[in-house]
Motif scaffolding. Structure first.
Motif, PDB file in Angstrom:
ATOM      1  N   SER A   1       0.897  -1.257   0.003  1.00 24.52           N
ATOM      2  CA  SER A   1      -0.104   0.099   0.031  1.00 24.52           C
ATOM      3  C   SER A   1       0.889   1.347   0.063  1.00 24.52           C
ATOM      4  CB  SER A   1      -1.005   0.034   1.318  1.00 24.52           C
ATOM      5  OG  SER A   1      -0.360   0.068   2.481  1.00 24.52           O
ATOM      6  N   ARG A   2       2.121   1.294   0.288  1.00 21.75           N
ATOM      7  CA  ARG A   2       3.027   2.381   0.270  1.00 21.75           C
ATOM      8  C   ARG A   2       3.897   2.579  -0.937  1.00 21.75           C
ATOM      9  NH1 ARG A   2       5.733   0.273   6.215  1.00 21.75           N
ATOM     10  NH2 ARG A   2       3.992   1.246   7.328  1.00 21.75           N
ATOM     11  N   LEU A   3       3.432   1.912  -1.833  1.00 24.48           N
ATOM     12  CA  LEU A   3       4.352   1.891  -3.184  1.00 24.48           C
ATOM     13  C   LEU A   3       3.582   2.689  -3.974  1.00 24.48           C
ATOM     14  CD1 LEU A   3       5.041  -1.838  -3.916  1.00 24.48           C
ATOM     15  CD2 LEU A   3       6.392  -0.213  -3.040  1.00 24.48           C
ATOM     16  N   ASN A   4       4.408   3.529  -4.986  1.00 19.96           N
ATOM     17  CA  ASN A   4       3.736   4.358  -5.918  1.00 19.96           C
ATOM     18  C   ASN A   4       4.811   3.842  -7.438  1.00 19.96           C
ATOM     19  OD1 ASN A   4       6.249   5.525  -5.384  1.00 19.96           O
ATOM     20  ND2 ASN A   4       5.677   7.559  -5.331  1.00 19.96           N
ATOM     21  N   THR A   5       5.222   2.660  -7.275  1.00 25.07           N
ATOM     22  CA  THR A   5       5.859   2.223  -8.380  1.00 25.07           C
ATOM     23  C   THR A   5       5.301   0.697  -8.413  1.00 25.07           C
ATOM     24  OG1 THR A   5       8.108   1.665  -8.987  1.00 25.07           O
ATOM     25  CG2 THR A   5       7.625   1.852  -6.610  1.00 25.07           C
ATOM     26  N   PRO A   6       5.506  -0.019  -9.695  1.00 26.85           N
ATOM     27  CA  PRO A   6       5.245  -1.155  -9.845  1.00 26.85           C
ATOM     28  C   PRO A   6       6.184  -2.244  -8.895  1.00 26.85           C
ATOM     29  CG  PRO A   6       5.225  -0.113 -12.096  1.00 26.85           C
ATOM     30  CD  PRO A   6       5.896   0.733 -11.011  1.00 26.85           C
ATOM     31  N   TYR A   7       7.369  -1.763  -8.714  1.00 29.26           N
ATOM     32  CA  TYR A   7       8.374  -2.535  -8.102  1.00 29.26           C
ATOM     33  C   TYR A   7       8.763  -2.305  -6.579  1.00 29.26           C
ATOM     34  CZ  TYR A   7       9.791  -3.523 -12.770  1.00 29.26           C
ATOM     35  OH  TYR A   7       9.944  -4.103 -13.981  1.00 29.26           O
ATOM     36  N   LEU A   8       8.643  -3.472  -5.881  1.00 27.84           N
ATOM     37  CA  LEU A   8       8.950  -3.789  -4.730  1.00 27.84           C
ATOM     38  C   LEU A   8      10.398  -4.056  -4.338  1.00 27.84           C
ATOM     39  CD1 LEU A   8       7.613  -3.756  -1.521  1.00 27.84           C
ATOM     40  CD2 LEU A   8       7.420  -5.910  -1.948  1.00 27.84           C
ATOM     41  N   TYR A   9      10.946  -2.923  -3.566  1.00 28.11           N
ATOM     42  CA  TYR A   9      12.563  -3.108  -3.492  1.00 28.11           C
ATOM     43  C   TYR A   9      12.844  -3.686  -2.080  1.00 28.11           C
ATOM     44  CZ  TYR A   9      12.701  -0.368  -7.851  1.00 28.11           C
ATOM     45  OH  TYR A   9      12.665   0.178  -8.948  1.00 28.11           O
ATOM     46  N   ASP A  10      12.061  -3.425  -1.237  1.00 26.68           N
ATOM     47  CA  ASP A  10      12.462  -3.943   0.124  1.00 26.68           C
ATOM     48  C   ASP A  10      11.024  -4.085   0.978  1.00 26.68           C
ATOM     49  OD1 ASP A  10      13.726  -5.192   2.119  1.00 26.68           O
ATOM     50  OD2 ASP A  10      15.051  -3.291   2.588  1.00 26.68           O
ATOM     51  N   SER A  11      11.069  -4.769   2.162  1.00 25.39           N
ATOM     52  CA  SER A  11       9.700  -4.836   3.098  1.00 25.39           C
ATOM     53  C   SER A  11      10.011  -4.366   4.251  1.00 25.39           C
ATOM     54  CB  SER A  11       9.234  -5.994   3.103  1.00 25.39           C
ATOM     55  OG  SER A  11      10.253  -6.930   3.730  1.00 25.39           O
ATOM     56  N   ALA A  12       9.125  -3.923   5.337  1.00 28.06           N
ATOM     57  CA  ALA A  12       9.557  -3.629   6.642  1.00 28.06           C
ATOM     58  C   ALA A  12       9.992  -4.574   7.454  1.00 28.06           C
ATOM     59  CB  ALA A  12       8.079  -3.039   7.129  1.00 28.06           C
ATOM     60  N   LYS A  13       9.898  -5.799   7.087  1.00 32.26           N
ATOM     61  CA  LYS A  13      10.143  -6.937   7.968  1.00 32.26           C
ATOM     62  C   LYS A  13      10.964  -8.095   7.166  1.00 32.26           C
ATOM     63  CE  LYS A  13       6.857  -6.930  12.004  1.00 32.26           C
ATOM     64  NZ  LYS A  13       6.042  -7.228  12.635  1.00 32.26           N
ATOM     65  N   HIS A  14      11.712  -8.554   7.627  1.00 27.70           N
ATOM     66  CA  HIS A  14      12.625  -9.863   7.124  1.00 27.70           C
ATOM     67  C   HIS A  14      12.394 -10.859   7.815  1.00 27.70           C
ATOM     68  CE1 HIS A  14      13.923  -6.077   4.987  1.00 27.70           C
ATOM     69  NE2 HIS A  14      14.264  -6.894   4.133  1.00 27.70           N
ATOM     70  N   ILE A  15      12.524 -12.276   7.237  1.00 29.07           N
ATOM     71  CA  ILE A  15      12.582 -13.432   8.176  1.00 29.07           C
ATOM     72  C   ILE A  15      14.009 -14.200   7.831  1.00 29.07           C
ATOM     73  CG2 ILE A  15      10.152 -13.542   8.346  1.00 29.07           C
ATOM     74  CD1 ILE A  15      10.198 -16.014   6.256  1.00 29.07           C
ATOM     75  N   THR A  16      14.291 -15.105   8.793  1.00 23.54           N
ATOM     76  CA  THR A  16      15.360 -15.844   8.649  1.00 23.54           C
ATOM     77  C   THR A  16      14.989 -17.258   7.993  1.00 23.54           C
ATOM     78  OG1 THR A  16      14.924 -17.174  10.721  1.00 23.54           O
ATOM     79  CG2 THR A  16      16.120 -14.994  10.953  1.00 23.54           C
ATOM     80  N   GLU A  17      16.167 -17.874   7.443  1.00 21.23           N
ATOM     81  CA  GLU A  17      15.883 -19.211   6.733  1.00 21.23           C
ATOM     82  C   GLU A  17      15.265 -20.109   7.697  1.00 21.23           C
ATOM     83  OE1 GLU A  17      19.181 -20.906   5.016  1.00 21.23           O
ATOM     84  OE2 GLU A  17      19.755 -19.438   4.211  1.00 21.23           O
ATOM     85  N   ARG A  18      15.354 -20.062   9.010  1.00 21.10           N
ATOM     86  CA  ARG A  18      14.709 -21.030   9.911  1.00 21.10           C
ATOM     87  C   ARG A  18      13.123 -20.498  10.131  1.00 21.10           C
ATOM     88  NH1 ARG A  18      16.882 -22.102  16.194  1.00 21.10           N
ATOM     89  NH2 ARG A  18      15.399 -24.085  16.711  1.00 21.10           N
ATOM     90  N   GLY A  19      12.983 -19.126   9.964  1.00 24.38           N
ATOM     91  CA  GLY A  19      11.584 -18.814  10.031  1.00 24.38           C
ATOM     92  C   GLY A  19      10.757 -19.230   8.987  1.00 24.38           C
ATOM     93  N   LEU A  20      11.387 -19.447   7.571  1.00 26.63           N
ATOM     94  CA  LEU A  20      10.832 -19.741   6.341  1.00 26.63           C
ATOM     95  C   LEU A  20      10.612 -21.134   6.369  1.00 26.63           C
ATOM     96  CD1 LEU A  20       9.912 -18.892   3.567  1.00 26.63           C
ATOM     97  CD2 LEU A  20      12.162 -19.342   2.481  1.00 26.63           C
ATOM     98  N   ARG A  21      11.557 -21.984   7.123  1.00 25.42           N
ATOM     99  CA  ARG A  21      10.993 -23.327   7.245  1.00 25.42           C
ATOM    100  C   ARG A  21       9.876 -23.707   8.227  1.00 25.42           C
ATOM    101  NH1 ARG A  21      16.974 -23.691   7.318  1.00 25.42           N
ATOM    102  NH2 ARG A  21      16.839 -24.153   9.693  1.00 25.42           N
ATOM    103  N   ASN A  22       9.872 -22.818   9.005  1.00 26.68           N
ATOM    104  CA  ASN A  22       8.829 -23.117  10.105  1.00 26.68           C
ATOM    105  C   ASN A  22       7.428 -22.520   9.773  1.00 26.68           C
ATOM    106  OD1 ASN A  22       9.914 -24.796  12.799  1.00 26.68           O
ATOM    107  ND2 ASN A  22      11.527 -23.641  11.804  1.00 26.68           N
ATOM    108  N   CYS A  23       7.162 -22.051   8.710  1.00 31.09           N
ATOM    109  CA  CYS A  23       5.928 -21.581   8.098  1.00 31.09           C
ATOM    110  C   CYS A  23       5.577 -22.147   6.666  1.00 31.09           C
ATOM    111  CB  CYS A  23       5.694 -20.130   8.092  1.00 31.09           C
ATOM    112  SG  CYS A  23       6.579 -19.375   7.046  1.00 31.09           S
ATOM    113  N   SER A  24       4.595 -22.129   6.405  1.00 28.76           N
ATOM    114  CA  SER A  24       4.063 -22.538   4.950  1.00 28.76           C
ATOM    115  C   SER A  24       4.184 -21.504   3.851  1.00 28.76           C
ATOM    116  CB  SER A  24       2.621 -23.406   4.910  1.00 28.76           C
ATOM    117  OG  SER A  24       1.748 -22.056   5.367  1.00 28.76           O
ATOM    118  N   ALA A  25       4.858 -20.417   4.065  1.00 29.41           N
ATOM    119  CA  ALA A  25       5.003 -19.614   2.916  1.00 29.41           C
ATOM    120  C   ALA A  25       6.173 -20.128   2.135  1.00 29.41           C
ATOM    121  CB  ALA A  25       5.309 -18.146   3.565  1.00 29.41           C
ATOM    122  N   PRO A  26       5.881 -20.165   0.666  1.00 30.41           N
ATOM    123  CA  PRO A  26       6.823 -20.479  -0.260  1.00 30.41           C
ATOM    124  C   PRO A  26       7.897 -19.434  -0.459  1.00 30.41           C
ATOM    125  CG  PRO A  26       4.848 -20.109  -1.392  1.00 30.41           C
ATOM    126  CD  PRO A  26       4.744 -19.766  -0.030  1.00 30.41           C
TER     127      PRO A  26
END
Length: 429
Positions: free
Chosen positions: A45-70
Motif C-alpha cells: 500500500s505504500r508503493l507508487n511504483t510497480p516494483y517492491l525493492y524491500d519490505s518492513a520486515k524480514h525473516i530468517t531461513e529458519r523462520g521460512l522453514r517453520n511456516c508454509s510460506a513459499p
C-alpha cells in the motif's frame, strides 16, 4: 468478448504457480530479522511504483522453514488479497508473504511488467470477489479462476509494458516535482504572510527591518494585529434549497479546490435567489461544515460565469475594503498555520465538524496596513500557485492518458505491432 488476432485469455492460475502466504511465530526471535524479504499488504500500500525493492520486515531461513510460506523468485507478481484488497507489485528480490497476499511465480512465457498492468486493470473486479464477514478477502480458489487477456507473443507483452511504464515514470517524476514545488510554496507563503515585503520588493527580516511583538509573535511594525473580525466584519450564509440539474448554478464544497472556485460538477437551483447572495468577482467562500479533512476549505470566486450563488454550508467572508484585500484573505486562510488554527475552533457533530463563522473570526490575525503591500504579497503567492497548478494539470493529463492506454493496450483495441516492426527493422539495419 472478441479477441484480436494473436491474443488469448488465461486464468491467473495458468500464468504460473499461484501461492498463498504464511507467518512464522512472532514470539520466536530466531525467525525474524533475517535476510528474506517478507511482504505484507502494508508494504504494497505504500508503493507508487510497480516494483517492491524491500519490505518492513524480514525473516530468517529458519523462520521460512517453520511456516508454509513459499520462497518466490524475483519478478513474480504479488497482490494484497486481504483488506485492503488490490495493491499489486513486482518484488525485485526473492521473497515470501504473509496470509494477506497471494503471489504468482510466472512461467517464462509471460512478461512480469505486462502481467502487473493486466492484474492492476482488473482490480475493481478482484475487489468484488472479497469474502468474509470480519474483513474482505479473496480466496486462492476464487483468484485462480479470474481471467486476463493478453498477447501470446511475449515481445508484444514487453512492448505494451514499455509504453505503460514510460507513462508511469512521467507520472512519478511529475509527482516528485509537485512535492518539491509544494514545499517551496509552503515556505515562501509562510515568510510572506508573517514578514511581508518592504517598499523595495524585498522580504523583511528582523536583521534588516523593525519588528514588534504581537499575539502571533513578532510581526513587522507596519502591520496591524487583531482578531480576524476586525478585518472581516461580516459573513453571509449561502442559500438553503434542494439542488438539481436545472436553474441557477450553486457552488458547493467540492467546487473549492486549491484556493480557487472551479466549475466542474455544478448543481443548480430553480428557487429564487436573494439579490445579496449572487456571487461577485473576488468573493471569498469558506466551507464551514464537513469532515476534518474538508472543513475549512476556502476558495475565491473570479466571476467565471455571470450569475451564480453558493450553498448554505458555504459562507462568504466580507473583508473590510480599507483593511484587507480578498486575495490576501484567501491566501491567508489557505495557509497551513491558519488551517490548523481553524480546526482548533471546530466543534464536532455527528460524522462531521463545524466551524462557526463567529468562531472563525475570533482567530488572531495580522496583515499589512498598506494595501499595496498586501497586493504585492498576493502577486508573489499567485505566481508560485500558477506554477504548481500547471504541474497538477499536467499530472491529471498524464493520468488520463494512462487510463486510456490501459484500456486500449490491455484489451488489444490498439496494437503495438507497428512499434515491434520498427524495432525489428532497426535491429536488422
Amino acid at each position: 468478448m472478441t479477441l484480436p488476432p494473436g491474443w488469448t485469455s488465461r486464468r491467473l492460475s495458468q500464468l504460473g504457480e499461484l501461492c498463498s502466504g504464511s507467518t512464522p511465530s512472532s514470539s520466536r526471535k530466531e525467525y525474524w530479522n533475517g535476510a528474506t524479504v517478507w511482504v505484507t499488504p502494508t508494504d504494497l500500500s505504500r508503493l507508487n511504483t510497480p516494483y517492491l525493492y524491500d519490505s518492513a520486515k524480514h525473516i530468517t531461513e529458519r523462520g521460512l522453514r517453520n511456516c508454509s510460506a513459499p520462497l518466490l523468485p524475483a519478478g513474480s507478481i504479488v497482490l494484497s488479497s486481504r483488506a485492503p484488497i488490490g495493491y499489486v507489485a513486482i518484488p525485485t528480490a526473492p521473497f515470501c508473504t504473509n496470509q494477506g497476499c497471494k503471489s504468482i511465480a510466472l512461467h517464462d512465457s509471460y512478461h512480469s511488467e505486462f502481467i502487473y498492468y493486466a492484474v492492476t486493470a482488473i482490480v475493481p473486479r478482484l475487489k468484488q470477489l472479497g469474502e468474509g464477514t470480519t474483513f474482505a478477502e479473496i480466496s486462492k480458489s476464487s483468484l485462480a479462476k479470474v481471467e486476463v487477456v493478453l498477447p501470446s507473443d511475449k515481445a508484444e507483452q514487453s512492448k505494451i509494458a514499455e509504453v505503460l511504464s514510460t507513462v508511469d515514470r512521467a507520472i512519478e517524476q511529475t509527482e516528485v516535482l509537485i512535492a518539491k514545488r509544494q514545499r517551496i510554496k509552503t515556505g515562501l507563503t509562510q515568510e510572506l504572510l508573517t514578514c511581508g515585503i518592504d517598499e523595495h520588493g524585498n522580504l523583511r527580516s528582523e536583521q534588516t527591518h523593525e519588528f514588534k511583538d504581537s499575539p502571533l509573535g513578532r510581526i513587522p511594525v507596519e502591520w496591524e494585529s487583531a482578531s480576524l473580525a476586525v478585518f472581516v466584519p461580516s459573513a453571509d450564509y449561502g442559500i438553503s434549497t434542494s439542488l438539481g440539474e436545472f436553474g441557477s448554478p450553486v457552488l458547493r464544497m467540492n467546487n473549492l479546490l486549491n484556493g480557487e472556485a472551479e466549475l466542474s460538477d455544478l448543481k443548480f437551483t430553480d428557487a429564487p435567489v436573494p439579490e445579496h447572495l449572487w456571487l461577485k468577482d473576488g468573493d471569498v467562500l469558506f466551507n464551514r461544515t464537513n469532515s476534518w479533512e474538508h472543513v475549512g476549505r476556502t476558495g475565491i470566486w473570479r466571476g467565471q460565469i455571470e450569475r451564480a450563488t453558493f450553498a448554505s454550508y458555504l459562507v462568504r467572508l466580507n473583508p473590510h475594503p480599507d483593511k484587507l484585500l480578498p486575495e490576501m484573505l484567501n491566501f491567508w486562510l489557505n495557509s497551513d498555520r491558519v488551517q490548523i488554527a481553524m480546526r482548533r475552533q471546530a466543534t464536532p457533530a455527528v460524522q462531521q465538524v463545524n466551524i462557526n463563522p463567529t468562531n472563525l473570526r475570533s482567530i488572531p490575525a495580522a496583515f499589512p496596513t498598506d494595501l499595496d503591500e498586501q497586493r504585492a504579497i498576493a502577486v508573489r503567492i499567485a505566481a508560485v500557485n500558477e506554477v504548481l497548478n500547471a504541474s497538477r494539470k499536467h499530472l491529471n493529463k498524464l493520468k488520463s492518458v494512462k487510463a486510456g492506454l490501459m484500456h486500449d493496450l490491455l484489451t488489444g483495441d490498439r496494437r503495438v505491432t507497428a512499434l515491434l516492426q520498427s524495432q525489428k527493422e532497426e535491429v536488422g539495419a
